[in-house]
Design a protein around this motif. Sequence first.
Motif, mmCIF file in Angstrom:
data_model
loop_
_atom_site.group_PDB
_atom_site.id
_atom_site.type_symbol
_atom_site.label_atom_id
_atom_site.label_comp_id
_atom_site.label_asym_id
_atom_site.label_seq_id
_atom_site.Cartn_x
_atom_site.Cartn_y
_atom_site.Cartn_z
ATOM 1 N N SER A 100 -46.163 -29.071 -27.599
ATOM 2 C CA SER A 100 -45.894 -28.288 -28.808
ATOM 3 C C SER A 100 -44.921 -28.995 -29.742
ATOM 4 N N VAL A 101 -44.099 -29.877 -29.184
ATOM 5 C CA VAL A 101 -43.106 -30.591 -29.996
ATOM 6 C C VAL A 101 -43.679 -31.888 -30.560
ATOM 7 N N PRO B 293 -42.867 -33.743 -37.238
ATOM 8 C CA PRO B 293 -42.515 -32.554 -36.456
ATOM 9 C C PRO B 293 -43.587 -31.483 -36.591
ATOM 10 N N ARG B 294 -43.778 -30.723 -35.519
ATOM 11 C CA ARG B 294 -44.785 -29.679 -35.507
ATOM 12 C C ARG B 294 -44.140 -28.310 -35.637
ATOM 13 N N HIS B 295 -44.774 -27.450 -36.405
ATOM 14 C CA HIS B 295 -44.379 -26.052 -36.540
ATOM 15 C C HIS B 295 -44.838 -25.334 -35.270
ATOM 16 N N PRO B 296 -44.176 -24.236 -34.859
ATOM 17 C CA PRO B 296 -44.615 -23.516 -33.646
ATOM 18 C C PRO B 296 -46.084 -23.078 -33.691
ATOM 19 N N VAL C 180 -34.987 -20.253 -30.655
ATOM 20 C CA VAL C 180 -35.394 -21.126 -31.748
ATOM 21 C C VAL C 180 -34.452 -22.325 -31.747
ATOM 22 N N MET C 181 -35.031 -23.530 -31.618
ATOM 23 C CA MET C 181 -34.225 -24.746 -31.565
ATOM 24 C C MET C 181 -34.440 -25.568 -32.828
ATOM 25 N N SER C 182 -33.395 -26.251 -33.245
ATOM 26 C CA SER C 182 -33.500 -27.174 -34.379
ATOM 27 C C SER C 182 -34.352 -28.370 -33.950
ATOM 28 N N ILE C 183 -34.861 -29.123 -34.913
ATOM 29 C CA ILE C 183 -35.643 -30.316 -34.598
ATOM 30 C C ILE C 183 -34.792 -31.328 -33.834
ATOM 31 N N GLU C 184 -33.501 -31.390 -34.133
ATOM 32 C CA GLU C 184 -32.611 -32.313 -33.416
ATOM 33 C C GLU C 184 -32.524 -31.942 -31.942
ATOM 34 N N ALA D 231 -33.802 -34.076 -28.683
ATOM 35 C CA ALA D 231 -32.915 -34.343 -27.549
ATOM 36 C C ALA D 231 -33.558 -33.875 -26.243
ATOM 37 N N TRP D 232 -34.228 -32.722 -26.260
ATOM 38 C CA TRP D 232 -34.914 -32.222 -25.064
ATOM 39 C C TRP D 232 -36.017 -33.196 -24.665
#
Length: 134
Positions: free
Chosen positions: A59-60, A126-129, A16-20, A24-25
Motif C-alpha cells: 500500500s505504501v 507516494p500512494r494515497h490510501p 494516519v502516518m505522514s509520508i516520512e 521510515a517504516w
Amino acid sequence: MGGTRAGHAQACPRVVMSIETKIAWVAGFIEGEGCISFRQGASLCVSQVQKFPLEYLNSVVGGKIYKAMTPAGKPMFRHCLFGAHAVSVLMSIYCLMSPKKQSQIRNVIRKWKKQPGRQRHATLRPRHPNGTYL
C-alpha cells in the motif's frame, strides 16, 4: 493473541502516518527482512509467512505480492519490486539503511545504471490510501 486481521482492526484504530513515517517504516522493514539484488535487473523482495505486513508495504510502495513456499514446503508470501520501481524505493530509503544495506543498494544501482534499455529515471510516487498515486 493471534486474532484475525479484522480483530486487529477493531483492537487498534487506524493510525494516519505522514509520508516520512511510512518511508521510515519501509526502511526498517526492508533492513530486517528485505533482499536487495541484481540478476537480470534490480530487484527488491521481502518474504513473510504472514501476508498482512506485505499488504501494508504494497500500500505504501506498490509492487506485487506472490504466493511462494518456504524451503520446508510451507506456504508464504513474497512482495517484489523490479527495475526502476525497485531503484526508486531503494534511493528513497538509502540514508536510513545500515552500512551493509547501503553497500548493497549502491551495487544494485551501479549495475542498473549500466543496464542497456533501462528506464532512464526512477522516482518514488507516494500512494494515497485508496491506491492511487499522489
